[in-house]
Design a protein around this motif. Structure first.
Motif, PDB file in Angstrom:
ATOM      1  N   GLN A   1      -4.344 -11.050  -7.052  1.00  0.00           N
ATOM      2  CA  GLN A   1      -4.237 -12.029  -8.584  1.00  0.00           C
ATOM      3  C   GLN A   1      -2.939 -12.781  -8.477  1.00  0.00           C
ATOM      4  N   VAL A   2      -1.734 -12.447  -7.691  1.00  0.00           N
ATOM      5  CA  VAL A   2      -0.483 -12.741  -7.394  1.00  0.00           C
ATOM      6  C   VAL A   2      -0.998 -14.343  -6.741  1.00  0.00           C
TER       7      VAL A   2
ATOM      8  N   GLY B   1       9.344   2.198  -3.148  1.00  0.00           N
ATOM      9  CA  GLY B   1       8.823   2.356  -4.564  1.00  0.00           C
ATOM     10  C   GLY B   1       7.298   2.362  -5.360  1.00  0.00           C
ATOM     11  N   SER B   2       6.830   1.090  -4.708  1.00  0.00           N
ATOM     12  CA  SER B   2       6.025   0.513  -5.519  1.00  0.00           C
ATOM     13  C   SER B   2       5.065  -0.103  -3.921  1.00  0.00           C
ATOM     14  N   PRO B   3       3.164   0.156  -4.842  1.00  0.00           N
ATOM     15  CA  PRO B   3       2.249  -0.645  -3.794  1.00  0.00           C
ATOM     16  C   PRO B   3       2.385  -2.253  -3.431  1.00  0.00           C
ATOM     17  N   LEU B   4       3.237  -2.763  -4.645  1.00  0.00           N
ATOM     18  CA  LEU B   4       3.297  -4.287  -4.316  1.00  0.00           C
ATOM     19  C   LEU B   4       4.686  -4.183  -4.360  1.00  0.00           C
ATOM     20  N   PRO B   5       5.776  -4.145  -3.762  1.00  0.00           N
ATOM     21  CA  PRO B   5       6.845  -4.698  -3.278  1.00  0.00           C
ATOM     22  C   PRO B   5       7.432  -6.179  -3.932  1.00  0.00           C
ATOM     23  N   ARG B   6       8.355  -6.138  -5.032  1.00  0.00           N
ATOM     24  CA  ARG B   6       8.798  -7.112  -5.302  1.00  0.00           C
ATOM     25  C   ARG B   6       8.543  -8.595  -4.402  1.00  0.00           C
ATOM     26  N   GLU B   7       9.408  -8.166  -3.120  1.00  0.00           N
ATOM     27  CA  GLU B   7      10.116  -9.205  -2.152  1.00  0.00           C
ATOM     28  C   GLU B   7       8.642  -9.135  -0.915  1.00  0.00           C
TER      29      GLU B   7
ATOM     30  N   GLY C   1       0.613  -0.851  -0.463  1.00  0.00           N
ATOM     31  CA  GLY C   1      -0.035  -0.060   0.334  1.00  0.00           C
ATOM     32  C   GLY C   1       0.797   1.145   0.307  1.00  0.00           C
ATOM     33  N   GLY C   2       0.380   1.969   0.842  1.00  0.00           N
ATOM     34  CA  GLY C   2       0.623   3.489   0.439  1.00  0.00           C
ATOM     35  C   GLY C   2       2.440   3.202   1.344  1.00  0.00           C
ATOM     36  N   THR C   3       2.665   2.687   2.280  1.00  0.00           N
ATOM     37  CA  THR C   3       3.490   3.083   3.063  1.00  0.00           C
ATOM     38  C   THR C   3       4.294   2.072   2.599  1.00  0.00           C
ATOM     39  N   ALA C   4       4.387   1.773   1.522  1.00  0.00           N
ATOM     40  CA  ALA C   4       5.238   0.364   0.648  1.00  0.00           C
ATOM     41  C   ALA C   4       5.396   1.584  -0.798  1.00  0.00           C
ATOM     42  N   ILE C   5       4.611   2.551  -1.355  1.00  0.00           N
ATOM     43  CA  ILE C   5       5.225   3.105  -2.192  1.00  0.00           C
ATOM     44  C   ILE C   5       6.484   4.437  -1.124  1.00  0.00           C
TER      45      ILE C   5
ATOM     46  N   PRO D   1      -2.205   3.244  -3.988  1.00  0.00           N
ATOM     47  CA  PRO D   1      -2.183   1.674  -3.014  1.00  0.00           C
ATOM     48  C   PRO D   1      -2.631   1.171  -2.490  1.00  0.00           C
ATOM     49  N   GLU D   2      -4.238   0.786  -2.900  1.00  0.00           N
ATOM     50  CA  GLU D   2      -5.041  -0.067  -3.962  1.00  0.00           C
ATOM     51  C   GLU D   2      -4.619  -1.073  -4.420  1.00  0.00           C
ATOM     52  N   ILE D   3      -4.392  -0.612  -5.621  1.00  0.00           N
ATOM     53  CA  ILE D   3      -3.697  -1.332  -6.568  1.00  0.00           C
ATOM     54  C   ILE D   3      -2.518  -2.231  -6.392  1.00  0.00           C
ATOM     55  N   GLY D   4      -1.920  -2.206  -4.491  1.00  0.00           N
ATOM     56  CA  GLY D   4      -0.989  -3.206  -4.637  1.00  0.00           C
ATOM     57  C   GLY D   4      -1.737  -4.225  -3.467  1.00  0.00           C
ATOM     58  N   LEU D   5      -3.227  -4.178  -3.396  1.00  0.00           N
ATOM     59  CA  LEU D   5      -3.890  -4.953  -2.712  1.00  0.00           C
ATOM     60  C   LEU D   5      -4.423  -6.108  -4.104  1.00  0.00           C
ATOM     61  N   LEU D   6      -5.060  -5.000  -5.107  1.00  0.00           N
ATOM     62  CA  LEU D   6      -5.784  -5.910  -6.209  1.00  0.00           C
ATOM     63  C   LEU D   6      -4.319  -6.594  -6.733  1.00  0.00           C
TER      64      LEU D   6
END
Ligand code: NAD
Ligand code: IPM
Ligand code: MN
Length: 365
Positions: free
Chosen positions: A95-96, A50-56, A42-46, A86-91
């Motif tokens: 999917q993942v 730098g991304s709402p769903l970091p690869r890690e 989410g936002g804290t990851a951005i 941030p919401e795209i991180g959850l979406l």
């Protein structure tokens, strides 16, 4: 069980901390081997990666048995395009992980009859389960975007028979273990996707002769939910309708903070409260952690198969409410003991561990 926790934004970390406290306590007593690993979303990851769903984060979740998420969403990013929020991180995470059936139970809680704005005689005894399709529909349909110099915008609502069939089976199976009724909710009077939805649900229902099926249009369903909620057992619906109807159903439980969810059907299960990051109350220690805690109970049930441990948490929540403990969102009457997020979590954790100990002692006898 290898669990990845994703506290996320706003009240997410506050409620996840309490869910983890309860989960750890119960697993200790039951001798359930639990490993917890926390990651960013989410936002804290951005902000931090730098991304709402970091690869890690995605990789850690893919290697886990289940994921326990708090909430995502931050007003700081509200003016960004959907794909940068941030919401795209959850979406993307959904999917993942691949779970397509999002189970959102809503029960009228006896101790909270006065916490709902609804009249007791209308909703007392309500016990329903929303099965929300989570990987299709408008949320993910292509094409989508802006055009004509940003003077038009468009999204695509698309469903395949396979997508409807697989989530419908989950709903019918759930109904078999409940009161044997599925209400499928659509907008078949207007939408082709809903016509396909209805036909496909009809054909799946033939596999479940013991389960009664009826259909409602979503607008009428929204009305019946608050005028005659006891008519529902399992509500089966598509992604966006399920999103909207589940927040409405939260009114039956006293607060949006009470509602839990489990997303199943894919390689890795996801558990999250139904509410969002609640920026209006974040950081004040007043958020209701019971939805997050009940999501941890669902994790024990669905991913772990630990029914007794799950029950010990659900019974603990009921006891704590019976004793009058309330976060502000469910406080209404007198004689209640208003507690913080953390105090509520500690009360539930203590009783859940006690329930587990006495349950185990009972079984030993
Ligand atoms: P919200 O669910 O965050 O809050 C709606 C209302 O319910 C607010 O008044 C809030 O204070 C209250 N509320 C929510 N959770 C509560 C809790 N645990 N205890 C007490 N009260 C609670 O919805 P919103 O305000 O529309 O959205 C805020 C942000 O959350 C947005 O960025 C949105 O995109 C995001 N969101 C995320 C999720 C998720 O992560 N699953 C779900 C919904 C919304
Ligand atoms: C939910 C939320 C999410 C959804 C948002 C935050 C993407 O509202 O889980 O109900 O719409 O699915
Ligand atoms: Mn929602």
């Amino acid at each position: 069980m290898r669990i990845v926790t994703l506290p996320g934004d706003g009240v997410g970390p506050e409620v996840t901390r309490e869910a983890v406290k309860v989960l750890t306590g119960v697993c200790d007593v039951h001798g359930i081997d639990l490993s917890l690993e926390e990651h960013l979303v989410g936002g804290t990851a951005i902000r931090n990666a730098g991304s709402p769903l970091p690869r890690e984060t995605a990789e850690a979740c893919s290697a886990a048995d289940a994921v326990l998420l708090g909430a995502v969403g931050d007003p700081e990013f509200d003016n960004l395009l959907p794909e940068q929020r941030p919401e795209i991180g959850l979406l993307k995470l959904r999917q993942v992980l691949g779970g397509f059936a999002n189970l959102r139970p809503a029960r009228a809680v006896p101790a909270l009859m006065d916490s709902s704005p609804l009249r007791r005689d209308i909703f007392e005894g309500t016990d329903l389960l929303i099965v929300r399709e989570l990987l299709g529909g408008l949320y993910f349909g292509e094409p989508r975007g802006f055009r004509n110099d940003n003077t038009e915008a468009f999204n695509t609502m698309v469903y395949s028979e396979d997508e409807v069939r697989r989530v419908a089976r989950v709903a019918f199976q759930a109904a078999q273990n409940r009161r044997g009724k599925v209400t499928s909710v659509d907008k078949a009077n207007v939408l082709e996707t809903s016509r396909l939805w209805r036909q496909t649900v009809e054909s799946v229902s033939k596999e479940f002769p013991g389960v009664e099926l009826d259909h409602l249009f979503v607008d009428a369903c929204a009305m019946h939910l608050v005028t005659d909620p006891r008519r529902f057992d399992v509500i089966l619906t598509e992604n966006l309708f399920g999103d909207i109807l589940s927040d409405e159903a939260a009114v039956l439980t006293g607060s949006l903070g009470m509602l839990a969810s489990a997303t199943i059907g894919g390689p890795i299960d996801l558990f999250e409260p139904v509410h969002g990051s609640a920026p209006d109350i974040a950081g004040r220690g007043v958020a209701n952690p019971l939805g997050a805690i009940a999501s941890a109970a669902m994790l024990l049930r669905y991913t772990g198969g630990h029914e007794t441990a799950a029950r010990s948490i659900e019974d603990a929540v009921a006891s704590v409410l019976d004793e009058g403990y309330r976060t502000p969102d469910i406080a209404r009457g007198s004689g209640e003991n208003i507690v913080s997020t953390e105090e509520m979590g500690s009360h539930v954790a203590k009783r859940a561990a006690d329930n587990s100990r006495s349950g185990l002692a009972y079984h030993a006898v």
